[in-house]
Motif scaffolding. Sequence first.
Motif, PDB file in Angstrom:
ATOM      1  N   THR A  11       0.870   9.241   3.802  1.00  0.00           N
ATOM      2  CA  THR A  11       1.874   9.565   2.912  1.00  0.00           C
ATOM      3  C   THR A  11       2.225   8.390   1.904  1.00  0.00           C
ATOM      4  N   PHE A  12       3.089   8.565   0.724  1.00  0.00           N
ATOM      5  CA  PHE A  12       3.387   7.606   0.050  1.00  0.00           C
ATOM      6  C   PHE A  12       4.919   7.121  -0.122  1.00  0.00           C
ATOM      7  N   ALA A  13       5.145   5.840  -0.042  1.00  0.00           N
ATOM      8  CA  ALA A  13       6.461   5.445  -0.280  1.00  0.00           C
ATOM      9  C   ALA A  13       6.674   5.639  -2.010  1.00  0.00           C
ATOM     10  N   PRO A  14       8.001   5.375  -2.293  1.00  0.00           N
ATOM     11  CA  PRO A  14       8.152   5.453  -3.832  1.00  0.00           C
ATOM     12  C   PRO A  14       7.162   4.389  -4.487  1.00  0.00           C
ATOM     13  N   ASN A  15       6.745   4.871  -5.821  1.00  0.00           N
ATOM     14  CA  ASN A  15       5.804   4.126  -6.548  1.00  0.00           C
ATOM     15  C   ASN A  15       4.469   3.677  -5.978  1.00  0.00           C
ATOM     16  N   ALA A  16       4.172   4.071  -4.775  1.00  0.00           N
ATOM     17  CA  ALA A  16       2.897   3.787  -4.187  1.00  0.00           C
ATOM     18  C   ALA A  16       1.670   5.069  -4.656  1.00  0.00           C
ATOM     19  N   ARG A  17       1.973   5.850  -5.039  1.00  0.00           N
ATOM     20  CA  ARG A  17       1.181   7.079  -5.319  1.00  0.00           C
ATOM     21  C   ARG A  17       0.378   6.669  -6.689  1.00  0.00           C
ATOM     22  N   PHE A  18      -0.752   6.983  -6.929  1.00  0.00           N
ATOM     23  CA  PHE A  18      -1.792   6.654  -7.888  1.00  0.00           C
ATOM     24  C   PHE A  18      -2.687   7.686  -8.582  1.00  0.00           C
ATOM     25  N   TYR A  19      -3.032   7.765  -9.621  1.00  0.00           N
ATOM     26  CA  TYR A  19      -3.682   8.812 -10.443  1.00  0.00           C
ATOM     27  C   TYR A  19      -4.876   8.103 -11.130  1.00  0.00           C
ATOM     28  N   TRP A  20      -6.340   8.773 -11.342  1.00  0.00           N
ATOM     29  CA  TRP A  20      -7.397   8.460 -12.065  1.00  0.00           C
ATOM     30  C   TRP A  20      -7.550   6.942 -11.746  1.00  0.00           C
ATOM     31  N   GLN A  21      -7.433   6.292 -10.513  1.00  0.00           N
ATOM     32  CA  GLN A  21      -7.581   4.957 -10.521  1.00  0.00           C
ATOM     33  C   GLN A  21      -8.987   4.396 -10.466  1.00  0.00           C
ATOM     34  N   HIS A  22      -8.972   3.004 -10.466  1.00  0.00           N
ATOM     35  CA  HIS A  22     -10.452   2.379 -10.471  1.00  0.00           C
ATOM     36  C   HIS A  22     -10.330   1.149  -9.664  1.00  0.00           C
ATOM     37  N   ASP A  23     -11.422   0.547  -9.240  1.00  0.00           N
ATOM     38  CA  ASP A  23     -11.458  -0.783  -8.643  1.00  0.00           C
ATOM     39  C   ASP A  23     -10.659  -1.093  -7.476  1.00  0.00           C
ATOM     40  N   ALA A  24     -11.070   0.143  -6.404  1.00  0.00           N
ATOM     41  CA  ALA A  24     -10.473  -0.396  -5.129  1.00  0.00           C
ATOM     42  C   ALA A  24     -11.051  -1.466  -4.368  1.00  0.00           C
ATOM     43  N   ARG A  25     -10.330  -2.341  -3.927  1.00  0.00           N
ATOM     44  CA  ARG A  25     -10.677  -3.761  -3.111  1.00  0.00           C
ATOM     45  C   ARG A  25     -10.106  -3.561  -1.873  1.00  0.00           C
ATOM     46  N   PHE A  26     -10.794  -4.291  -0.720  1.00  0.00           N
ATOM     47  CA  PHE A  26     -10.187  -4.734   0.353  1.00  0.00           C
ATOM     48  C   PHE A  26      -9.257  -5.742   0.041  1.00  0.00           C
ATOM     49  N   ARG A  27      -8.241  -6.060   0.777  1.00  0.00           N
ATOM     50  CA  ARG A  27      -7.410  -7.107   0.849  1.00  0.00           C
ATOM     51  C   ARG A  27      -6.902  -7.643   2.071  1.00  0.00           C
ATOM     52  N   PRO A  28      -6.958  -8.780   2.377  1.00  0.00           N
ATOM     53  CA  PRO A  28      -6.400  -9.499   3.570  1.00  0.00           C
ATOM     54  C   PRO A  28      -5.078  -8.660   4.228  1.00  0.00           C
ATOM     55  N   GLY A  29      -5.022  -8.352   5.452  1.00  0.00           N
ATOM     56  CA  GLY A  29      -4.073  -7.769   6.128  1.00  0.00           C
ATOM     57  C   GLY A  29      -3.483  -6.490   5.902  1.00  0.00           C
ATOM     58  N   ASN A  30      -4.498  -5.579   6.137  1.00  0.00           N
ATOM     59  CA  ASN A  30      -4.325  -3.970   6.078  1.00  0.00           C
ATOM     60  C   ASN A  30      -3.799  -3.694   4.673  1.00  0.00           C
ATOM     61  N   ARG A  31      -4.341  -4.413   3.521  1.00  0.00           N
ATOM     62  CA  ARG A  31      -3.803  -4.063   2.252  1.00  0.00           C
ATOM     63  C   ARG A  31      -5.151  -3.746   1.331  1.00  0.00           C
ATOM     64  N   ILE A  32      -5.126  -2.706   0.419  1.00  0.00           N
ATOM     65  CA  ILE A  32      -6.166  -2.590  -0.562  1.00  0.00           C
ATOM     66  C   ILE A  32      -5.538  -2.616  -2.196  1.00  0.00           C
ATOM     67  N   SER A  33      -6.229  -3.254  -2.933  1.00  0.00           N
ATOM     68  CA  SER A  33      -5.732  -3.349  -4.417  1.00  0.00           C
ATOM     69  C   SER A  33      -6.672  -1.978  -5.413  1.00  0.00           C
ATOM     70  N   MET A  34      -5.892  -2.153  -6.628  1.00  0.00           N
ATOM     71  CA  MET A  34      -6.856  -0.917  -7.362  1.00  0.00           C
ATOM     72  C   MET A  34      -6.308  -1.138  -8.919  1.00  0.00           C
ATOM     73  N   PHE A  35      -6.841  -0.731  -9.741  1.00  0.00           N
ATOM     74  CA  PHE A  35      -5.954  -0.402 -10.993  1.00  0.00           C
ATOM     75  C   PHE A  35      -5.789   1.103 -11.077  1.00  0.00           C
ATOM     76  N   ASP A  36      -4.393   1.485 -11.143  1.00  0.00           N
ATOM     77  CA  ASP A  36      -3.865   2.579 -11.159  1.00  0.00           C
ATOM     78  C   ASP A  36      -3.712   2.891 -12.669  1.00  0.00           C
ATOM     79  N   ASP A  37      -4.631   3.821 -13.168  1.00  0.00           N
ATOM     80  CA  ASP A  37      -4.621   4.071 -14.625  1.00  0.00           C
ATOM     81  C   ASP A  37      -3.470   4.903 -14.780  1.00  0.00           C
ATOM     82  N   GLY A  38      -3.129   5.872 -13.986  1.00  0.00           N
ATOM     83  CA  GLY A  38      -1.905   6.677 -14.056  1.00  0.00           C
ATOM     84  C   GLY A  38      -1.607   7.706 -14.967  1.00  0.00           C
TER      85      GLY A  38
END
Length: 472
Positions: free
Chosen positions: A252-279
């Motif tokens: 599930t998603f907290a406020p502002n955490a949901r994404f759409y049409w995303q690119h570039d998903a990457r592992f980050r340290p500490g149970n995190r991931i990054s991406m570019f959210d086209d939105g």
Amino acid sequence: MRVTVTTRRPGTAPGHIFVAPYTIESTMIGQTGSLISDDAGNPIWFRPLSSTSLQNADFKVQTYHDSRTGASQPVLTWWQGSIAIPPRYTNLPGGAPEPGGCYYIYDSHYRLFRTVSAHNGFNADEHEFILTRRGTALFIASRTVPMDLRPYGGPEDGAILDSEVQEVDLATGKLVFSWDMLRHVNPADSEVPASDASSSGGVWDAYHLNSIDENDKGELLISSRNMWAIYNISRKSGKIRWQLGGKKSDFTFAPNARFYWQHDARFRPGNRISMFDDGCCNQPDGTPEQQSHGLILNLDARTHRATVDRSYYHDPALFAPSQGNTQALPNGNQFIGWGQESYYSEYAGAGNTENTPSRNLLYDVRMPGSDISYRAFRNTWVGTPYYPPKAAARTADGHSVVYASWNGSTQTRAWRVLAGPDPRSLSVVVRHAPRSGFETAVTTRSRGPYFQVKALDASGKVLRASHVVKTG
């Protein structure tokens, strides 16, 4: 391509900027190709392509590991081919690779080192190419698979654009791993209707796989743009461990955490991931459009809840329908390529919010016209071209102007100019002229008519000399 630097503040990470300019509009300013530039926007190395029908993508610095010798070296990598861009190509969905593309690996002397192609009837895809410590290359490959699309609302004689993760041993060229999207993910979950196939030769782009990452646990992280989903996959079993986003999200998603049409998903340290959210754009079913931004999420494995860790918005607000990336830099900063919007930026690690988009912005550049780059990177790179510097000269009004350049040299800091009445009788006329941009113009009272330039490093040592030229 000349860019406009709109923001340049202290605190940026070291390194040069790597982009692969092209356009999806009718007019390209400059040429398509691979470009390294400095923070002032000056070119350092440019490899132009012969036609705007050809594109480069995912241009960056990586490390090549030789599995046979254990040696490693920095290299440049990119995809080269033709992308389906309407109205030039309508046989495939927009953004899909046309057949014939491949990946290039160049050494630090700008010599072709390796080429890599897809296997089993798939086409090399522009979206991802990763060199591993195992001496292999991980990349995305795609192909059309004929399919009756009527169960999904498409044509009977249609096809689906399938995507596959492939891994090739660079020493042998053999395929050592593959993972096929169509075998593991139901296309019915796509956010793109199968009826869209009518505008792309009957081919439905249900998945649009656009990034791969791997961690040291034997897991893959893949991003499927048209599913609005990111998948964590076990390399060993091939099973999907969890899905983030999309119609069957395990989180599930907290406020502002949901994404759409995303690119570039990457592992980050500490149970995190990054991406570019086209939105954006073309949101189905009344889904609200949101600004494009870099996004880092915390993933709570116990509660299966995704929360925002950091975000990176642009001022002015940008809405990128496609492409983009969020790169972690060694000093904690984040470098954002804005995809279909003609910008790239660097932020201090703390980022900002939609309401404070200028906060922590350190560097911002706008490309000209409708020129864009699929991704943009900041990388450290030492380039020592195998070819010599270039010189040109002209004489007027009792003096000469000598023009010096060396495409790709990152060590040149100044130029020495020699002149003489014939090619074998040259003497120094300007001992030290600081490099000023890609091409340095040096004025001398000597009329030559023969001239030569020598590239100097930071200590004044001669790196290499140009051929002797005569004023025209």
